[in-house]
Design an enzyme around this catalytic site. Structure first.
Site, PDB file in Angstrom:
ATOM      1  N   GLU A   1      82.464 -20.741  76.854  1.00 23.17           N
ATOM      2  CA  GLU A   1      81.405 -21.447  76.115  1.00 23.17           C
ATOM      3  C   GLU A   1      80.679 -20.485  75.177  1.00 23.17           C
ATOM      4  OE1 GLU A   1      82.034 -21.307  79.332  1.00 23.17           O
ATOM      5  OE2 GLU A   1      81.050 -22.906  80.444  1.00 23.17           O
TER       6      GLU A   1
ATOM      7  N   CYS B   1      77.955 -21.489  83.446  1.00 19.19           N
ATOM      8  CA  CYS B   1      77.168 -20.570  84.281  1.00 19.19           C
ATOM      9  C   CYS B   1      75.778 -20.419  83.663  1.00 19.19           C
ATOM     10  CB  CYS B   1      77.879 -19.216  84.369  1.00 19.19           C
ATOM     11  SG  CYS B   1      77.593 -18.165  82.930  1.00 19.19           S
TER      12      CYS B   1
ATOM     13  N   CYS C   1      75.935 -18.973  80.021  1.00 18.45           N
ATOM     14  CA  CYS C   1      76.397 -19.931  79.010  1.00 18.45           C
ATOM     15  C   CYS C   1      75.403 -21.080  78.844  1.00 18.45           C
ATOM     16  CB  CYS C   1      77.776 -20.459  79.391  1.00 18.45           C
ATOM     17  SG  CYS C   1      79.037 -19.163  79.356  1.00 18.45           S
TER      18      CYS C   1
ATOM     19  N   HIS D   1      82.616 -15.404  78.132  1.00 17.83           N
ATOM     20  CA  HIS D   1      82.944 -16.678  78.775  1.00 17.83           C
ATOM     21  C   HIS D   1      83.316 -17.684  77.680  1.00 17.83           C
ATOM     22  CE1 HIS D   1      80.446 -15.968  82.715  1.00 17.83           C
ATOM     23  NE2 HIS D   1      81.238 -14.954  82.423  1.00 17.83           N
TER      24      HIS D   1
END
Lengths: 160, 160
Positions: A59, A87, A90, A57
């Site tokens: 981040e 999420c 992260c 992801h």
């Protein structure tokens, strides 16, 4: 002429990274920049498809890059700007690296609408401020481009 | 002689990985193996210190390795064995990769006792079965060696 504030500037840079994820087909439509002393030290976008990595992801990729670059596990003077609300994975990574603050554009509920399979974070008690080790301040910044990029992902050719 | 069942065998292999993290100084005392059709396809331990990566928890490292190896974002036929209960970050990664099942040794509450700064998962509503995308079955397997490795970490020389 009204000057764009710093938060809007950095959120736009995060959105540009999300656009790159769509254009390149590298991954899902999410981007992130990490800022220290008013300067971007790392830019990253979601790399799920190009890396075959379900943890890539935006981040999480950005935090990995920044820590490697700084040779440190801690990013305590840094601010994270994300094109969408982090999420749980992260959020835990953000909490672990000790970033000072987070600003995000598209709220989790809107991501959920776009990606219908994703469960509502709040429903699961996964409030983004509540994660491993410590809470961090997390602020919503509105920018119309944020959701536009996510929607563009569903009309673009996806590699898989 | 009583035969060791498969779960105990694989949990011991995960604990061996946790021991490796301590012996090498690569990271915190956690290990993981990923199993498909009764065979270990990936072994990993925590690599925080060697990679300067706050996301390099054993389960997350193992998932990344397995997905890269399989050239797939999905590990749906796989079982994950972890030396300790997965944190919210790893739980989300497990959920995202679609692993069939998880078995862990040391419960979160005991990790919390050892690492005093870590917040109680349950207290935060972060039940390991409740994460992004879907729930997954998560079973505790007792093995005395699990906690022993975590405690040995605090008496060993740490690189940082």
């Amino acid at each position: 002429m009204e000057q764009m504030n710093d938060h809007q500037y950095f959120i736009q840079e995060a959105i540009k990274e999300a656009e790159l994820a769509v254009i390149t087909g590298d991954g899902e439509p999410f981007g992130c920049v990490i800022v220290r002393d008013g300067k971007i030290i790392v830019r990253a976008h979601n790399r799920l498809y190009i890396d075959y990595d379900p943890t890539a992801h935006a981040e999480t990729v950005a935090i990995r890059l920044a820590c490697k670059q700084e040779k440190s596990l801690i990013l305590k003077d840094c601010i994270i700007y994300a094109s969408a609300q982090p999420c749980p994975m992260c959020s835990t990574a953000i909490s672990a690296c000790g970033a000072k603050e987070v600003y995000y554009c598209v709220p989790g509920t809107q991501i959920q609408e776009a990606f219908s399979q994703i469960t509502n974070f709040e429903e699961l008690g996964l409030h983004p401020k509540q994660f491993l080790r410590r809470e961090y301040p997390c602020t919503h910044i509105h920018n119309d481009e944020g959701l536009k990029v996510i929607n563009s992902y569903f009309t673009s050719k996806k590699p898989k």
